[in-house]
Design a protein around this motif. Structure first.
Motif, short mmCIF file in Angstrom:
data_model
loop_
_atom_site.label_atom_id
_atom_site.label_comp_id
_atom_site.label_asym_id
_atom_site.label_seq_id
_atom_site.Cartn_x
_atom_site.Cartn_y
_atom_site.Cartn_z
N LEU A 1 4.87 -11.54 2.43
CA LEU A 1 3.76 -11.39 1.50
C LEU A 1 3.84 -10.05 0.79
O LEU A 1 4.17 -9.04 1.41
N CYS A 2 3.52 -10.07 -0.51
CA CYS A 2 3.66 -8.87 -1.35
C CYS A 2 2.31 -8.44 -1.91
O CYS A 2 1.42 -9.27 -2.14
N ALA A 3 2.20 -7.15 -2.16
CA ALA A 3 1.09 -6.62 -2.94
C ALA A 3 1.53 -6.51 -4.39
O ALA A 3 2.71 -6.67 -4.71
N ASP A 4 0.58 -6.25 -5.29
CA ASP A 4 0.96 -5.89 -6.65
C ASP A 4 1.02 -4.36 -6.74
O ASP A 4 0.86 -3.66 -5.73
N THR A 5 1.27 -3.82 -7.92
CA THR A 5 1.45 -2.37 -8.04
C THR A 5 0.14 -1.61 -7.83
O THR A 5 0.17 -0.39 -7.64
N ARG A 6 -0.99 -2.30 -7.84
CA ARG A 6 -2.29 -1.67 -7.62
C ARG A 6 -2.77 -1.82 -6.18
O ARG A 6 -3.89 -1.47 -5.86
#
Length: 278
Positions: free
Chosen positions: A165-170
């Motif tokens: 699972l990934c986050a976004d740049t924020r």
């Protein structure tokens, strides 16, 4: 199995594309994966509509949707053996010179089918250290430029997980390498908005419609505090997350499936069985 390549149905052993195809040399292409059960595809119309949107996002000419649907049905009809099959539609920039510039040969269209292994009802997910770029040119498009996903999924496998699972740049929760993610917080079912750069998954959208989920921005740290977590995708349907793992050795166990997840899975299974073209 027969494979559709640029208007022809040919044996999969003879299905080839040029070594100069832009999809191969620079990842200039889009694709869709469609579930096929007993020769019947699920939500084909939604998948082909998204293929068209992804193609437009790359500046590729729009595929002819009705002709494409007929070709998909011909290939899908072969998937009548036991278990589920995976239909893959790949649409690329076609033959082009070496480099990023496109040629004028026209797009390449490939439709292939293969057996698909069923997914277990629960799984472990890993936390990826690399963010999605929600402001990038490919944000929200289902393209063949999948190297970032390959790297993240390799890490997940090393950590004993089937997805990363990934986050976004924020720092907002975004998506998995090939799935969307839902979390349950204080009894409320939430999923990230497409503003995070996540793909608007077909299964995701149906779960939102059928189960009353709320699309909202969620901090990536919710993976440490959520009551329940589940994944959605064409091949996973609704899959409960039983554990979250981090690269530093941390591991969080979850009761899976929780009550909200179980209801979502049951609702999706019932509605999907009743209508193959929702």
């Amino acid at each position: 199995m027969l494979t559709w390549v640029n208007g022809e149905l040919i044996d999969e052993s003879e299905a080839t594309v040029s070594v100069f195809d832009h999809g191969l040399t620079v990842g200039d292409g889009v694709f869709e994966t469609v579930k096929v059960v007993d020769g019947v595809s699920f939500a084909l119309g939604r998948h082909l509509a998204r293929l068209g949107r992804s193609a437009a996002g790359l500046g590729l000419p729009a595929p002819h949707e009705s002709e494409l649907a007929k070709a998909c049905e011909q290939v899908a009809a072969q998937g009548t053996g036991p278990g589920m099959h995976r239909l893959r539609v790949t649409y690329t920039g076609g033959i082009a010179p070496m480099g990023s510039g496109r040629g004028d040969a026209g797009p390449t269209l490939i439709i292939a089918i293969a057996p698909a292994a069923p997914q277990p009802p629960t799984t472990t997910v890993a936390v990826a250290p690399w963010p999605r770029n929600e402001r990038g040119a490919l944000a929200g498009l289902k393209t063949t430029s999948y190297a970032e996903n390959v790297v993240a999924l390799t890490l997940a496998a090393e950590l004993g997980a089937s997805e990363a699972l990934c986050a976004d740049t924020r720092g907002r929760l975004c998506e998995g390498t090939g799935s969307n993610v839902f979390v349950v917080v204080d009894g409320e079912l939430l999923t990230p908005t497409t503003a995070t750069g996540c793909l608007a998954g077909v299964t995701r959208d149906l779960v939102v419609e059928w189960c009353g989920a709320t699309e909202t921005d969620v901090d990536f740290g919710v993976l440490e505090t959520a009551d329940e977590i589940f994944l959605t995708s064409t091949t996973r349907d609704v899959q409960a997350v039983s554990a979250v793992v981090w690269g530093d050795g941390r591991r969080l166990e979850l009761a899976a499936p929780g009550p909200v997840t179980a209801r979502a899975a049951a609702t999706f299974a019932e509605r999907a069985a009743a209508d193959p073209e929702p």
